[in-house]
Design an enzyme around this catalytic site. Structure first.
Site, short mmCIF file in Angstrom:
data_model
loop_
_atom_site.label_atom_id
_atom_site.label_comp_id
_atom_site.label_asym_id
_atom_site.label_seq_id
_atom_site.Cartn_x
_atom_site.Cartn_y
_atom_site.Cartn_z
N ASP A 34 -52.58 -34.28 -65.88
CA ASP A 34 -53.75 -34.17 -66.85
C ASP A 34 -53.40 -33.68 -68.21
OD1 ASP A 34 -55.04 -34.85 -64.93
OD2 ASP A 34 -55.89 -33.02 -64.38
N ARG B 181 -54.77 -56.19 -68.43
CA ARG B 181 -55.21 -56.75 -69.05
C ARG B 181 -54.83 -58.44 -69.16
NH1 ARG B 181 -55.56 -54.90 -75.07
NH2 ARG B 181 -55.97 -55.78 -76.42
N ASP C 238 -53.04 -24.23 -64.02
CA ASP C 238 -54.09 -23.01 -64.12
C ASP C 238 -54.53 -22.53 -63.02
OD1 ASP C 238 -56.10 -24.76 -63.90
OD2 ASP C 238 -56.81 -24.29 -65.75
N GLU D 207 -61.85 -39.11 -65.74
CA GLU D 207 -62.01 -39.25 -63.91
C GLU D 207 -63.74 -38.28 -64.04
OE1 GLU D 207 -59.14 -36.90 -61.64
OE2 GLU D 207 -60.05 -37.06 -60.06
N MET E 240 -57.42 -40.44 -64.02
CA MET E 240 -57.20 -39.25 -64.07
C MET E 240 -57.67 -38.50 -65.44
SD MET E 240 -54.40 -38.30 -61.00
CE MET E 240 -55.21 -38.61 -59.31
N ARG F 119 -52.43 -27.22 -51.66
CA ARG F 119 -53.69 -26.27 -52.09
C ARG F 119 -53.25 -25.33 -50.96
NH1 ARG F 119 -54.99 -30.97 -55.06
NH2 ARG F 119 -54.63 -30.64 -57.40
N VAL G 246 -32.99 -23.69 -60.64
CA VAL G 246 -31.63 -23.26 -59.19
C VAL G 246 -30.00 -22.82 -60.08
CG1 VAL G 246 -30.59 -24.07 -57.65
CG2 VAL G 246 -33.02 -24.21 -57.36
P1 ADP Z 1 -53.73 -26.34 -59.81
O1 ADP Z 1 -52.30 -24.96 -60.25
O2 ADP Z 1 -52.90 -27.63 -60.32
O3 ADP Z 1 -54.54 -26.10 -61.14
P2 ADP Z 1 -54.73 -25.76 -58.15
O4 ADP Z 1 -56.31 -24.87 -58.47
O5 ADP Z 1 -55.76 -26.42 -56.73
O6 ADP Z 1 -54.20 -26.26 -59.11
O7 ADP Z 1 -54.55 -24.03 -57.77
C1 ADP Z 1 -53.55 -24.54 -56.72
C2 ADP Z 1 -52.86 -22.53 -55.75
O8 ADP Z 1 -52.92 -21.16 -56.72
C3 ADP Z 1 -54.08 -22.33 -55.15
O9 ADP Z 1 -54.52 -23.40 -53.70
C4 ADP Z 1 -54.40 -21.40 -54.43
O10 ADP Z 1 -53.29 -20.77 -53.87
C5 ADP Z 1 -53.39 -20.92 -56.02
N1 ADP Z 1 -55.07 -20.25 -56.53
C6 ADP Z 1 -55.69 -20.90 -57.46
N2 ADP Z 1 -57.06 -20.00 -57.89
C7 ADP Z 1 -55.93 -19.45 -57.55
C8 ADP Z 1 -56.79 -17.57 -57.98
N3 ADP Z 1 -58.18 -17.49 -58.45
N4 ADP Z 1 -56.22 -16.50 -57.75
C9 ADP Z 1 -55.17 -16.59 -56.57
N5 ADP Z 1 -54.72 -18.18 -56.53
C10 ADP Z 1 -55.02 -18.71 -56.57
#
Ligand code: ADP
Length: 320
Positions: A127, A154, A103, A223, A169, A72, A24
């Site tokens: 992670d 501990r 990712d 995990e 985790m 999500r 920002v």
């Molecule tokens: P992180 O970003 O922590 O890996 P997620 O895997 O839950 O968490 O992804 C977060 C959000 O990104 C998902 O809820 C969805 O909105 C979007 N997303 C995840 N995978 C895809 C995909 N293959 N194509 C488009 N959007 C995706």
């Protein structure tokens, strides 16, 4: 580029706020308009958006979680949801977005970039499982939180000569378990990248250590391996030591970010806006060999991260 958005998506991580603040302020200082998008991609679909200024991000650098909330959002994976998100960008004049997340979030950022909204990914996940980056925002804080909690455990484990099996985790990535295991002096460290016969490995480690007259044991389990309660029972039966198990759980996600996470998040947020200002999208900001660089998102998502075998070997040798 005159107007950009910023969102946090997927699992929250300490330091996300510091990254939002950097985005920002960097953009505002360059005369851009910045919109904060709430609850990740869900906010883009629902038009849950507000303009942010330099003062909107005051007093957040030291706070865990994310002031923009996270979610999500399954609808975003469908073309209809994606088109709604693009329509929202058009409506608010958003020309580019900084996506702070893991990712999964980067896959969404790539899809948006390919449809004409340039996005820059900033790795935010406790992670450390973003394959393309040596470091992710939140990892350092989480590691220290785990260390602090296990140090406390501990004390009681030692007083009662017990064994404590602790789940940490990290579903597919054992970085948190391996590094925290070394930091707390665990007798055994079990991570998905290395172990298949978990019980055999742990029992052998404990028996070997018992021969040196050790009476209390900390076992760290990722995990992704799971089954800590069953493992504790097995240890009690096979090694004759009273054993308990504990899943550390969501407490690992919270707390004030460490100095390292704040600095890294600030640098990454700044770098992301610099790219958007040049009209560059579809990139992810990463740390490689102690340097901050940016990579094509597609390329970045397809990289492979080997486990640090030297570190694992050190842990194996010195945890006696
Ligand atoms: P992180 O970003 O922590 O890996 P997620 O895997 O839950 O968490 O992804 C977060 C959000 O990104 C998902 O809820 C969805 O909105 C979007 N997303 C995840 N995978 C895809 C995909 N293959 N194509 C488009 N959007 C995706």
């Amino acid at each position: 580029m005159k107007t950009i958005g910023v969102l946090t998506s997927g699992g929250d991580a300490p330091g996300m706020n510091a990254a939002i603040r950097a985005v920002v302020r960097t953009a505002c200082e360059s005369g851009m308009t910045v919109y904060g998008i709430n609850r990740g991609y869900q906010g883009l679909i629902d038009e849950d958006i507000r303009e942010l200024n330099i003062r909107s991000v005051s007093d957040i650098i030291h706070r865990g979680g994310t002031m923009l909330y996270s979610a999500r959002c399954l609808a975003f994976k469908e073309e209809e949801g994606m088109q709604k998100a693009i329509a929202t960008c058009k409506k608010f004049g958003i020309e580019g977005i900084v996506v702070i997340g893991g990712d999964g979030s980067f896959r969404g950022a790539r899809d948006l970039s390919l449809r004409g909204i340039p996005c820059i990914g900033v790795p935010g996940t406790i992670d450390n499982d973003i394959v393309c980056s040596d470091y992710t925002i939140g990892y350092d804080t989480c590691l220290n939180t785990i260390m602090d909690m296990v140090d406390r455990l501990r004390d009681t484990v030692e007083s009662h000569s017990r064994c404590m099996v602790i789940e940490v985790m990290g579903n597919r990535c054992g970085d948190l378990t391996l590094n925290s295991g070394i930091a707390v002096g665990a007798t055994a460290i079990v991570i998905p990248e290395i172990h298949s016969d978990v019980e055999k490995h742990v029992i052998e480690r404990i028996r070997r250590t018992q021969k040196t007259d050790k009476k209390h044991f900390i076992i760290m389990v990722a995990e992704g391996i799971g089954g800590v309660a069953e493992l504790a029972k097995k240890i009690q039966n096979e090694c004759g030591v009273e054993s308990r198990s504990m899943v550390l759980g969501h407490v690992q996600r919270g707390g004030s970010p460490s100095a390292r996470d704040r600095v890294m998040a600030s640098e990454m947020g700044y770098h992301a806006v610099q790219l958007l200002m040049k009209g560059i999208g579809n990139r992810v900001v990463v740390i490689k060999d102690d340097k901050m660089i940016d990579l094509d998102i597609y390329e970045a998502l397809n990289m492979k991260k080997p486990v640090d075998e030297t570190l694992y070997k050190i842990a194996h040798e010195i945890s006696i």
